[in-house]
Design a protein around this motif. Sequence first.
Motif, short mmCIF file in Angstrom:
data_model
loop_
_atom_site.label_atom_id
_atom_site.label_comp_id
_atom_site.label_asym_id
_atom_site.label_seq_id
_atom_site.Cartn_x
_atom_site.Cartn_y
_atom_site.Cartn_z
N MET A 234 -49.23 -27.27 -28.04
CA MET A 234 -49.49 -25.90 -28.45
C MET A 234 -49.24 -24.92 -27.31
SD MET A 234 -50.10 -24.05 -31.06
CE MET A 234 -51.02 -24.94 -32.33
N GLU A 235 -49.59 -25.31 -26.09
CA GLU A 235 -49.32 -24.44 -24.95
C GLU A 235 -47.82 -24.23 -24.77
OE1 GLU A 235 -51.37 -26.35 -21.75
OE2 GLU A 235 -53.29 -25.37 -22.20
N THR A 236 -47.05 -25.29 -24.97
CA THR A 236 -45.59 -25.15 -24.89
C THR A 236 -45.08 -24.24 -25.99
OG1 THR A 236 -45.37 -27.34 -23.90
CG2 THR A 236 -43.40 -26.41 -24.92
N ALA A 237 -45.60 -24.43 -27.22
CA ALA A 237 -45.19 -23.57 -28.34
C ALA A 237 -45.53 -22.11 -28.07
CB ALA A 237 -45.86 -24.05 -29.63
N MET A 238 -46.69 -21.87 -27.45
CA MET A 238 -47.09 -20.50 -27.14
C MET A 238 -46.20 -19.88 -26.04
SD MET A 238 -49.50 -19.60 -29.23
CE MET A 238 -48.37 -20.43 -30.35
N GLY A 239 -45.51 -20.74 -25.30
CA GLY A 239 -44.60 -20.24 -24.27
C GLY A 239 -43.23 -19.87 -24.79
N LYS A 240 -42.95 -20.16 -26.07
CA LYS A 240 -41.64 -19.80 -26.64
C LYS A 240 -41.62 -18.31 -26.93
CE LYS A 240 -40.27 -24.11 -26.79
NZ LYS A 240 -39.24 -24.63 -25.88
N GLU A 241 -40.57 -17.64 -26.46
CA GLU A 241 -40.52 -16.18 -26.56
C GLU A 241 -39.40 -15.66 -27.45
OE1 GLU A 241 -42.06 -16.60 -22.09
OE2 GLU A 241 -40.00 -16.79 -22.72
N ILE A 242 -38.46 -16.55 -27.81
CA ILE A 242 -37.32 -16.09 -28.60
C ILE A 242 -36.86 -17.24 -29.49
CG2 ILE A 242 -35.82 -16.62 -26.64
CD1 ILE A 242 -33.92 -14.49 -27.58
#
Length: 455
Positions: A234-242
Amino acid sequence: MADFAKSNVPSFAVEVYQNEYLPDGGREVNAIVTVTSTGGGASGGLPSGGAGPDAAVAIMVDCSGSMDYPPTKMRGARDATAAAIDALRDGVRFAVIAGTHVAQEVYPGGGRLAVAGPRTRDAAKQSLRRLSAGGGTAIGTWLRLADRLLDSADVPDTAVRHGILLTDGRNEHESPEELRAALDSCAGRFTCDARGVGTDWEVKEVTGIASALLGSADIVADPAGLTADFTQLMETAMGKEIADVVLRLWTPLGAEIRYVNQVAPTVEDLTDRRTQAGPRAGDYPTGSWGDESRDYHVCVEVPDAGVGHEMLAARVTLVVERADGSTQNLSQGLVRAVWTDDMAASTSINPQVAHYTGQAELAQAIQEGLEARKSGDTDGATAKLGRAVQLAEDSGNADTARLLAKVVDVVDAATGTVRLKAKVEEADEMTLETRSTKTVRVKNVQHKHTHDVQK
């Protein structure tokens, strides 16, 4: 799709690594294209500006009957889902789905998504008490419900859409064709990470889901590890910006793309995912991006132009669609072909190309070796897994080497001399197969051409 009015949008750079020199009559050009995204915000947390990009997440939890054996699996799944909910950024839309032979909305229900905040996170975690094991497994129905929810009217077109899927068993209550149809329907609409818990699931099903939906796949053999894994996911998913960035390849008349493979951080064949993008150009999907770097192997067949001539073999452009339907070029690189009678120049193999060709062979050798082992072909398994050990040693892929050492006794890694272990833990074999496509990056890079066309 993305709207670049936001200040937290990352910058992209494209770097091309190749030996552009071909011998007289040479027609195959190979290049490694490194795409790097930086400066969009803190990966896994809030971008520097405070609010993050629009995002929507669906968490799909296997609730089939087998999740009660042992009971720690269901408890682990509830705890892991609660941890993932805690890792949601304020303002992110989300839903929790219980998956059996049908898909059911657990939270918030009513075909809607909740907006993450203190109140909705608490309510969502309370709802997890209703998760109980019973029923079959039809993963395609879970994915289709996730797709419907993520496509809700209140989710902006520009949002990053993401799924997290957990299963512990085989997809026994729908046909492979039904699952494939669901994946085809969802491909390009959201990305999805897939996890298998325990050892009763099918590796090719879980890796196939992640591959089709441009996410990651892994094994969590012990349910106690689910919470840490889901939090990191989830932390990785929250780091997606585009979202929905594509690699657009243009080739001149007479030249054709033979294949396009992602080669880092994992091996993924993108060749058949090409969609036409105008005359002589095609788009290859890369999914969502945060602050990260990935490598792609592009192979182009060019017409022979003769010694002393050179040509542009391909133009690589990173493209994203804006909210208004127009497109924006983020960065680009050029792949060249130069014909020479200098034998030393034309036979030199670029270190990036050589390295990733070996990493792709490593993944294939592991998969073929394990298949041979399962079918009782001891000689074939020994040869393939021995070659895998040799390739892992040559490329410095220590993680894969460690996994291989749990399946074979290594006599001499440099020559690939191994003996099959008489007894192998099922979790070790499944871990090796699931992670076989993970690669390491090459060091001491040469022959780099950078073309950054940021504003």
